[in-house]
Design a protein around this motif. Sequence first.
Motif, PDB file in Angstrom:
ATOM      1  N   ARG A  90       0.702  -1.646  -0.437  1.00  0.00           N
ATOM      2  CA  ARG A  90      -0.053  -0.040  -0.128  1.00  0.00           C
ATOM      3  C   ARG A  90       0.864   1.064   0.189  1.00  0.00           C
ATOM      4  N   LYS A  91       2.053   1.367   0.541  1.00  0.00           N
ATOM      5  CA  LYS A  91       2.933   2.020   0.761  1.00  0.00           C
ATOM      6  C   LYS A  91       3.271   2.457  -1.045  1.00  0.00           C
ATOM      7  N   ASP A 109      -0.247  16.891  10.354  1.00  0.00           N
ATOM      8  CA  ASP A 109      -0.240  15.209  11.058  1.00  0.00           C
ATOM      9  C   ASP A 109      -0.932  14.434   9.841  1.00  0.00           C
ATOM     10  N   ASN A 110      -2.183  14.658   8.465  1.00  0.00           N
ATOM     11  CA  ASN A 110      -2.747  14.026   7.552  1.00  0.00           C
ATOM     12  C   ASN A 110      -1.489  14.199   7.248  1.00  0.00           C
ATOM     13  N   VAL A 111      -0.899  14.919   6.059  1.00  0.00           N
ATOM     14  CA  VAL A 111       0.003  14.080   4.955  1.00  0.00           C
ATOM     15  C   VAL A 111       0.879  13.956   5.672  1.00  0.00           C
ATOM     16  N   ALA A 112       1.669  13.705   7.327  1.00  0.00           N
ATOM     17  CA  ALA A 112       2.641  13.104   7.448  1.00  0.00           C
ATOM     18  C   ALA A 112       2.231  11.976   8.170  1.00  0.00           C
ATOM     19  N   TYR A 113       1.253  11.899   7.877  1.00  0.00           N
ATOM     20  CA  TYR A 113       0.890  10.106   8.343  1.00  0.00           C
ATOM     21  C   TYR A 113       1.109   8.891   7.962  1.00  0.00           C
ATOM     22  N   GLY A 114       1.596   9.100   6.531  1.00  0.00           N
ATOM     23  CA  GLY A 114       1.841   7.828   6.207  1.00  0.00           C
ATOM     24  C   GLY A 114       3.383   7.260   5.727  1.00  0.00           C
ATOM     25  N   PRO A 115       4.286   8.493   5.664  1.00  0.00           N
ATOM     26  CA  PRO A 115       5.878   8.854   6.050  1.00  0.00           C
ATOM     27  C   PRO A 115       5.963   8.242   6.960  1.00  0.00           C
ATOM     28  N   ARG A 116       5.291   8.126   8.085  1.00  0.00           N
ATOM     29  CA  ARG A 116       5.551   8.237  10.281  1.00  0.00           C
ATOM     30  C   ARG A 116       5.396   6.650   9.840  1.00  0.00           C
ATOM     31  N   VAL A 117       4.191   6.018   9.515  1.00  0.00           N
ATOM     32  CA  VAL A 117       3.981   5.096   9.548  1.00  0.00           C
ATOM     33  C   VAL A 117       5.479   3.890   9.001  1.00  0.00           C
ATOM     34  N   HIS A 118       6.019   4.665   8.007  1.00  0.00           N
ATOM     35  CA  HIS A 118       7.159   3.939   6.897  1.00  0.00           C
ATOM     36  C   HIS A 118       8.056   3.971   8.198  1.00  0.00           C
ATOM     37  N   SER A 155     -12.345  22.995   3.150  1.00  0.00           N
ATOM     38  CA  SER A 155     -13.386  22.477   2.063  1.00  0.00           C
ATOM     39  C   SER A 155     -13.436  21.403   1.451  1.00  0.00           C
ATOM     40  N   GLY A 156     -14.681  21.152   0.934  1.00  0.00           N
ATOM     41  CA  GLY A 156     -14.765  19.837   0.337  1.00  0.00           C
ATOM     42  C   GLY A 156     -13.068  19.407  -0.919  1.00  0.00           C
ATOM     43  N   GLY A 157     -13.110  20.053  -1.082  1.00  0.00           N
ATOM     44  CA  GLY A 157     -12.872  20.211  -2.525  1.00  0.00           C
ATOM     45  C   GLY A 157     -11.469  19.936  -1.825  1.00  0.00           C
ATOM     46  N   GLN A 158     -11.038  20.642  -1.155  1.00  0.00           N
ATOM     47  CA  GLN A 158      -9.053  20.527  -0.455  1.00  0.00           C
ATOM     48  C   GLN A 158      -9.422  19.720   0.352  1.00  0.00           C
ATOM     49  N   GLN A 159     -10.108  18.930   0.829  1.00  0.00           N
ATOM     50  CA  GLN A 159     -10.175  17.407   1.913  1.00  0.00           C
ATOM     51  C   GLN A 159      -9.751  16.587   0.781  1.00  0.00           C
ATOM     52  N   GLN A 160     -10.354  16.920  -0.388  1.00  0.00           N
ATOM     53  CA  GLN A 160     -10.075  16.052  -1.339  1.00  0.00           C
ATOM     54  C   GLN A 160      -8.614  15.688  -1.950  1.00  0.00           C
ATOM     55  N   ARG A 161      -8.352  17.411  -2.455  1.00  0.00           N
ATOM     56  CA  ARG A 161      -7.103  17.997  -2.527  1.00  0.00           C
ATOM     57  C   ARG A 161      -5.633  16.980  -1.103  1.00  0.00           C
ATOM     58  N   LEU A 162      -6.135  17.259  -0.052  1.00  0.00           N
ATOM     59  CA  LEU A 162      -5.531  16.828   0.938  1.00  0.00           C
ATOM     60  C   LEU A 162      -5.392  15.559   1.196  1.00  0.00           C
ATOM     61  N   CYS A 163      -6.572  14.449   0.498  1.00  0.00           N
ATOM     62  CA  CYS A 163      -6.101  12.913   1.072  1.00  0.00           C
ATOM     63  C   CYS A 163      -5.676  12.701   0.057  1.00  0.00           C
ATOM     64  N   ILE A 164      -5.150  13.855  -1.345  1.00  0.00           N
ATOM     65  CA  ILE A 164      -4.669  12.831  -2.567  1.00  0.00           C
ATOM     66  C   ILE A 164      -2.496  13.262  -1.843  1.00  0.00           C
ATOM     67  N   ALA A 165      -2.514  14.301  -1.423  1.00  0.00           N
ATOM     68  CA  ALA A 165      -1.685  14.389  -0.839  1.00  0.00           C
ATOM     69  C   ALA A 165      -1.245  13.149   0.160  1.00  0.00           C
ATOM     70  N   ARG A 166      -1.994  13.020   1.280  1.00  0.00           N
ATOM     71  CA  ARG A 166      -1.688  11.922   1.702  1.00  0.00           C
ATOM     72  C   ARG A 166      -1.355  10.963   0.953  1.00  0.00           C
ATOM     73  N   ALA A 167      -1.930  10.426   0.045  1.00  0.00           N
ATOM     74  CA  ALA A 167      -1.493   9.609  -0.749  1.00  0.00           C
ATOM     75  C   ALA A 167      -0.425   9.354  -1.674  1.00  0.00           C
ATOM     76  N   LEU A 168       0.368  10.772  -2.022  1.00  0.00           N
ATOM     77  CA  LEU A 168       0.802  10.457  -2.685  1.00  0.00           C
ATOM     78  C   LEU A 168       2.729  10.875  -1.154  1.00  0.00           C
ATOM     79  N   ALA A 169       2.546  10.806  -0.150  1.00  0.00           N
ATOM     80  CA  ALA A 169       3.942  10.966   0.862  1.00  0.00           C
ATOM     81  C   ALA A 169       4.497   9.997   1.100  1.00  0.00           C
ATOM     82  N   THR A 170       3.265   8.615   0.567  1.00  0.00           N
ATOM     83  CA  THR A 170       4.043   7.979   1.222  1.00  0.00           C
ATOM     84  C   THR A 170       5.043   7.268  -1.193  1.00  0.00           C
ATOM     85  N   LYS A 171       5.174   7.736  -1.625  1.00  0.00           N
ATOM     86  CA  LYS A 171       5.902   7.590  -2.661  1.00  0.00           C
ATOM     87  C   LYS A 171       5.360   7.160  -3.670  1.00  0.00           C
TER      88      LYS A 171
END
Length: 257
Positions: A90-91, A109-118, A155-171
Amino acid sequence: MSAPTLTRQVFDIRDLNLWYGDHHALKNINFPINKKEVTAIIGPSGCGKSTFIKTLNLMINMVPSVKMTGEINFNGQNILGEKMDLVELRKHVGMVFQKGNPFPQSIYDNVAYGPRVHGIKKKKHLDELVIKSLMDVALWEEVKDRLTAPALGLSGGQQQRLCIARALATKPDVLLMDEPTSALDPISTLKIEELILELKEKYTIVIVTHNMQQASRVSNKTAFFLMGELIELDSTSTIFSNPNDSRTEGYITGRFG
Ligand SMILES: Nc1ncnc2c1ncn2[C@@H]1O[C@H](COP(=O)(O)OP(=O)(O)OP(=O)(O)O)[C@@H](O)[C@H]1O
Ligand SMILES: [Mg+2]
Protein backbone atom coordinates in the motif's frame (compact mmCIF):
# COMPACT_ATOMS: atom_id res chain seq x y z
CA MET A 1 13.62 -11.61 -21.90
CA SER A 2 10.46 -9.55 -21.82
CA ALA A 3 9.14 -7.84 -24.88
CA PRO A 4 9.46 -4.05 -24.75
CA THR A 5 5.70 -3.64 -24.34
CA LEU A 6 5.75 -5.70 -21.15
CA THR A 7 8.27 -3.46 -19.45
CA ARG A 8 5.77 -0.62 -19.62
CA GLN A 9 3.29 -2.57 -17.54
CA VAL A 10 3.04 -1.89 -13.86
CA PHE A 11 0.10 -4.26 -13.34
CA ASP A 12 -0.71 -7.36 -15.31
CA ILE A 13 -3.95 -8.96 -14.16
CA ARG A 14 -4.56 -12.47 -15.46
CA ASP A 15 -7.76 -14.50 -15.23
CA LEU A 16 -8.88 -12.73 -12.08
CA ASN A 17 -12.06 -14.08 -10.53
CA LEU A 18 -13.54 -12.77 -7.31
CA TRP A 19 -16.46 -13.97 -5.22
CA TYR A 20 -18.20 -12.34 -2.27
CA GLY A 21 -19.44 -15.57 -0.71
CA ASP A 22 -21.45 -17.10 -3.57
CA HIS A 23 -21.67 -13.92 -5.59
CA HIS A 24 -19.30 -14.00 -8.55
CA ALA A 25 -18.38 -10.29 -8.73
CA LEU A 26 -15.37 -10.34 -11.11
CA LYS A 27 -15.23 -12.80 -13.98
CA ASN A 28 -12.02 -13.76 -15.77
CA ILE A 29 -10.52 -10.30 -15.85
CA ASN A 30 -7.40 -9.86 -17.99
CA PHE A 31 -6.17 -6.33 -17.63
CA PRO A 32 -2.72 -4.85 -18.28
CA ILE A 33 -2.08 -1.40 -16.76
CA ASN A 34 0.67 0.71 -18.25
CA LYS A 35 3.14 2.86 -16.38
CA LYS A 36 2.49 6.60 -16.28
CA GLU A 37 -0.86 6.33 -17.94
CA VAL A 38 -4.29 7.17 -16.64
CA THR A 39 -6.69 4.26 -16.94
CA ALA A 40 -10.37 5.07 -16.44
CA ILE A 41 -12.89 2.44 -15.38
CA ILE A 42 -16.49 2.98 -16.36
CA GLY A 43 -19.67 0.93 -16.18
CA PRO A 44 -23.09 0.85 -14.52
CA SER A 45 -23.59 0.72 -10.76
CA GLY A 46 -22.79 -2.69 -9.31
CA CYS A 47 -20.67 -3.89 -12.26
CA GLY A 48 -17.56 -4.37 -10.11
CA LYS A 49 -15.53 -1.16 -10.58
CA SER A 50 -14.84 -0.55 -6.88
CA THR A 51 -14.28 -4.24 -6.31
CA PHE A 52 -11.70 -4.34 -9.09
CA ILE A 53 -9.81 -1.22 -7.99
CA LYS A 54 -9.69 -2.51 -4.40
CA THR A 55 -8.01 -5.72 -5.53
CA LEU A 56 -5.02 -3.73 -6.80
CA ASN A 57 -3.76 -2.89 -3.30
CA LEU A 58 -5.63 -5.77 -1.63
CA MET A 59 -7.92 -3.41 0.27
CA ILE A 60 -10.47 -6.02 -0.78
CA ASN A 61 -8.96 -8.39 1.80
CA MET A 62 -10.79 -6.40 4.45
CA VAL A 63 -14.00 -8.11 3.32
CA PRO A 64 -13.89 -11.52 5.04
CA SER A 65 -16.13 -13.37 2.55
CA VAL A 66 -13.89 -12.57 -0.46
CA LYS A 67 -12.27 -15.36 -2.47
CA MET A 68 -10.02 -14.74 -5.46
CA THR A 69 -8.35 -16.85 -8.13
CA GLY A 70 -5.96 -15.82 -10.89
CA GLU A 71 -2.99 -13.48 -10.80
CA ILE A 72 -2.45 -9.83 -10.03
CA ASN A 73 1.12 -9.19 -11.06
CA PHE A 74 2.51 -5.94 -9.71
CA ASN A 75 5.97 -5.11 -11.04
CA GLY A 76 6.38 -8.79 -11.83
CA GLN A 77 5.24 -10.15 -8.45
CA ASN A 78 1.89 -11.91 -8.05
CA ILE A 79 0.35 -10.13 -5.05
CA LEU A 80 -2.17 -12.95 -4.67
CA GLY A 81 0.72 -15.25 -3.90
CA GLU A 82 1.80 -15.91 -0.34
CA LYS A 83 3.82 -13.65 1.95
CA MET A 84 2.56 -10.34 0.61
CA ASP A 85 3.53 -7.47 2.91
CA LEU A 86 0.34 -5.34 2.79
CA VAL A 87 1.90 -2.25 4.39
CA GLU A 88 4.66 -2.32 1.80
CA LEU A 89 2.20 -2.94 -1.07
CA ARG A 90 0.00 0.00 0.00
CA LYS A 91 3.04 2.24 0.20
CA HIS A 92 3.50 1.61 -3.52
CA VAL A 93 -0.19 1.53 -4.42
CA GLY A 94 -2.01 4.41 -2.72
CA MET A 95 -5.75 4.95 -2.72
CA VAL A 96 -8.12 7.91 -2.68
CA PHE A 97 -11.81 7.41 -2.01
CA GLN A 98 -15.03 8.96 -3.22
CA LYS A 99 -15.38 11.30 -0.32
CA GLY A 100 -12.32 13.01 1.11
CA ASN A 101 -11.78 11.33 4.46
CA PRO A 102 -9.14 13.29 6.35
CA PHE A 103 -8.25 12.03 9.80
CA PRO A 104 -9.47 14.28 12.65
CA GLN A 105 -5.97 15.71 12.99
CA SER A 106 -4.07 18.71 11.71
CA ILE A 107 -3.39 19.29 8.02
CA TYR A 108 0.30 18.56 8.63
CA ASP A 109 -0.33 15.33 10.55
CA ASN A 110 -2.65 14.02 7.85
CA VAL A 111 0.06 14.28 5.21
CA ALA A 112 2.83 13.08 7.55
CA TYR A 113 0.76 10.03 8.53
CA GLY A 114 2.03 7.61 5.88
CA PRO A 115 5.72 8.56 6.13
CA ARG A 116 5.51 8.18 9.94
CA VAL A 117 3.97 4.70 9.58
CA HIS A 118 6.96 3.87 7.41
CA GLY A 119 9.36 4.96 10.13
CA ILE A 120 10.33 8.49 9.09
CA LYS A 121 10.79 10.52 12.29
CA LYS A 122 13.14 13.41 11.50
CA LYS A 123 11.20 16.67 11.44
CA LYS A 124 13.23 18.05 8.54
CA HIS A 125 12.52 15.01 6.39
CA LEU A 126 8.81 15.03 7.31
CA ASP A 127 8.59 18.76 6.62
CA GLU A 128 10.06 18.24 3.17
CA LEU A 129 7.61 15.46 2.34
CA VAL A 130 4.61 17.41 3.62
CA ILE A 131 5.54 20.55 1.68
CA LYS A 132 6.27 18.64 -1.50
CA SER A 133 3.05 16.62 -1.33
CA LEU A 134 0.94 19.71 -0.66
CA MET A 135 2.64 21.48 -3.56
CA ASP A 136 2.02 18.48 -5.83
CA VAL A 137 -1.72 18.78 -5.23
CA ALA A 138 -1.71 22.59 -5.56
CA LEU A 139 -2.87 23.02 -1.97
CA TRP A 140 0.29 24.49 -0.48
CA GLU A 141 -0.56 28.16 -1.10
CA GLU A 142 -4.00 27.71 0.43
CA VAL A 143 -2.85 26.00 3.65
CA LYS A 144 0.76 27.01 4.30
CA ASP A 145 -0.28 29.43 7.06
CA ARG A 146 -2.49 26.95 8.87
CA LEU A 147 -0.69 23.62 8.79
CA THR A 148 -1.55 22.94 12.43
CA ALA A 149 -5.26 23.68 11.94
CA PRO A 150 -7.72 20.76 11.82
CA ALA A 151 -7.99 19.15 8.39
CA LEU A 152 -11.74 18.85 8.85
CA GLY A 153 -11.96 22.65 8.65
CA LEU A 154 -11.03 22.56 4.96
CA SER A 155 -13.63 22.72 2.16
CA GLY A 156 -14.71 19.49 0.45
CA GLY A 157 -12.47 20.09 -2.56
CA GLN A 158 -9.52 20.99 -0.33
CA GLN A 159 -10.12 17.87 1.78
CA GLN A 160 -10.04 15.73 -1.35
CA ARG A 161 -6.75 17.35 -2.47
CA LEU A 162 -5.40 16.82 1.05
CA CYS A 163 -6.27 13.12 0.81
CA ILE A 164 -4.44 12.91 -2.50
CA ALA A 165 -1.44 14.63 -0.85
CA ARG A 166 -1.64 12.09 1.98
CA ALA A 167 -1.57 9.26 -0.57
CA LEU A 168 1.36 10.87 -2.44
CA ALA A 169 3.45 11.39 0.71
CA THR A 170 4.60 7.77 0.76
CA LYS A 171 5.84 8.20 -2.83
CA PRO A 172 3.63 5.55 -4.39
CA ASP A 173 4.04 4.27 -7.96
CA VAL A 174 0.33 3.91 -8.47
CA LEU A 175 -2.61 6.02 -7.35
CA LEU A 176 -6.04 4.42 -7.23
CA MET A 177 -8.99 6.81 -7.25
CA ASP A 178 -12.56 5.62 -6.75
CA GLU A 179 -14.92 8.36 -7.99
CA PRO A 180 -12.69 11.07 -6.51
CA THR A 181 -14.85 13.98 -7.70
CA SER A 182 -18.38 12.65 -7.37
CA ALA A 183 -18.97 14.66 -4.19
CA LEU A 184 -17.37 17.86 -5.52
CA ASP A 185 -18.61 21.04 -7.20
CA PRO A 186 -17.57 21.72 -10.84
CA ILE A 187 -14.66 24.03 -9.93
CA SER A 188 -13.13 21.58 -7.44
CA THR A 189 -13.72 18.79 -9.95
CA LEU A 190 -11.81 20.72 -12.58
CA LYS A 191 -8.92 21.27 -10.16
CA ILE A 192 -8.71 17.54 -9.44
CA GLU A 193 -8.82 16.77 -13.18
CA GLU A 194 -5.99 19.25 -13.85
CA LEU A 195 -4.10 17.64 -11.01
CA ILE A 196 -4.56 14.16 -12.49
CA LEU A 197 -3.14 15.39 -15.81
CA GLU A 198 -0.08 16.73 -13.98
CA LEU A 199 0.35 13.69 -11.75
CA LYS A 200 0.39 11.28 -14.67
CA GLU A 201 3.84 12.58 -15.59
CA LYS A 202 5.08 10.82 -12.45
CA TYR A 203 2.46 8.31 -11.41
CA THR A 204 0.32 5.54 -12.81
CA ILE A 205 -3.31 6.37 -12.12
CA VAL A 206 -6.42 4.20 -12.14
CA ILE A 207 -9.64 6.16 -11.77
CA VAL A 208 -13.22 4.96 -11.45
CA THR A 209 -15.72 7.48 -12.75
CA HIS A 210 -19.38 7.74 -13.70
CA ASN A 211 -18.59 10.88 -15.63
CA MET A 212 -17.91 10.11 -19.30
CA GLN A 213 -16.55 13.59 -20.00
CA GLN A 214 -14.14 13.14 -17.14
CA ALA A 215 -12.95 9.79 -18.46
CA SER A 216 -12.38 11.28 -21.89
CA ARG A 217 -10.65 14.38 -20.50
CA VAL A 218 -8.16 12.69 -18.20
CA SER A 219 -7.50 9.13 -19.32
CA ASN A 220 -5.30 7.40 -21.89
CA LYS A 221 -7.11 4.06 -21.63
CA THR A 222 -10.69 3.30 -20.74
CA ALA A 223 -12.10 0.01 -19.50
CA PHE A 224 -15.80 -0.78 -19.65
CA PHE A 225 -17.14 -3.25 -17.07
CA LEU A 226 -20.55 -4.87 -17.15
CA MET A 227 -21.89 -7.36 -14.59
CA GLY A 228 -18.44 -8.37 -13.39
CA GLU A 229 -16.92 -8.70 -16.86
CA LEU A 230 -14.37 -6.51 -18.56
CA ILE A 231 -16.17 -5.96 -21.85
CA GLU A 232 -13.64 -3.72 -23.52
CA LEU A 233 -10.32 -2.06 -22.75
CA ASP A 234 -8.83 0.27 -25.32
CA SER A 235 -7.48 3.75 -25.90
CA THR A 236 -9.93 6.30 -24.56
CA SER A 237 -10.44 7.80 -28.01
CA THR A 238 -11.41 4.39 -29.44
CA ILE A 239 -13.79 3.61 -26.57
CA PHE A 240 -15.60 6.93 -26.99
CA SER A 241 -15.54 7.27 -30.77
CA ASN A 242 -15.48 3.77 -32.17
CA PRO A 243 -15.94 1.02 -29.57
CA ASN A 244 -15.71 -2.60 -30.64
CA ASP A 245 -18.54 -3.95 -28.56
CA SER A 246 -22.15 -2.86 -29.00
CA ARG A 247 -22.62 -3.00 -25.20
CA THR A 248 -19.88 -0.38 -24.75
CA GLU A 249 -21.55 1.79 -27.34
CA GLY A 250 -24.90 1.34 -25.62
CA TYR A 251 -23.46 2.48 -22.33
CA ILE A 252 -21.51 5.50 -23.53
CA THR A 253 -24.41 6.75 -25.61
CA GLY A 254 -26.63 6.49 -22.55
CA ARG A 255 -28.89 3.70 -23.75
CA PHE A 256 -28.46 1.84 -20.46
CA GLY A 257 -26.71 2.17 -17.12
N1 LIG B 1 -18.68 -6.29 0.80
C1 LIG B 1 -19.49 -6.86 -0.10
N2 LIG B 1 -20.14 -8.01 0.20
C2 LIG B 1 -20.96 -8.61 -0.70
N3 LIG B 1 -21.18 -8.14 -1.94
C3 LIG B 1 -20.56 -7.01 -2.30
C4 LIG B 1 -19.68 -6.31 -1.40
N4 LIG B 1 -19.22 -5.21 -2.03
C5 LIG B 1 -19.78 -5.23 -3.26
N5 LIG B 1 -20.57 -6.30 -3.44
C6 LIG B 1 -21.36 -6.66 -4.64
O1 LIG B 1 -20.45 -6.82 -5.74
C7 LIG B 1 -20.97 -6.22 -6.92
C8 LIG B 1 -19.99 -5.16 -7.41
O2 LIG B 1 -19.96 -4.08 -6.47
P1 LIG B 1 -19.01 -2.81 -6.64
O3 LIG B 1 -19.10 -2.03 -5.40
O4 LIG B 1 -17.69 -3.29 -7.08
O5 LIG B 1 -19.75 -2.07 -7.85
P2 LIG B 1 -19.41 -0.66 -8.53
O6 LIG B 1 -19.25 -0.93 -9.99
O7 LIG B 1 -18.30 0.01 -7.82
O8 LIG B 1 -20.78 0.14 -8.33
P3 LIG B 1 -21.05 1.72 -8.03
O9 LIG B 1 -20.93 2.41 -9.36
O10 LIG B 1 -22.46 1.74 -7.52
O11 LIG B 1 -20.04 2.19 -7.02
C9 LIG B 1 -22.34 -5.68 -6.55
O12 LIG B 1 -23.30 -6.64 -6.92
C10 LIG B 1 -22.27 -5.52 -5.05
O13 LIG B 1 -23.53 -5.63 -4.47
MG1 LIG C 1 -18.17 1.77 -6.66
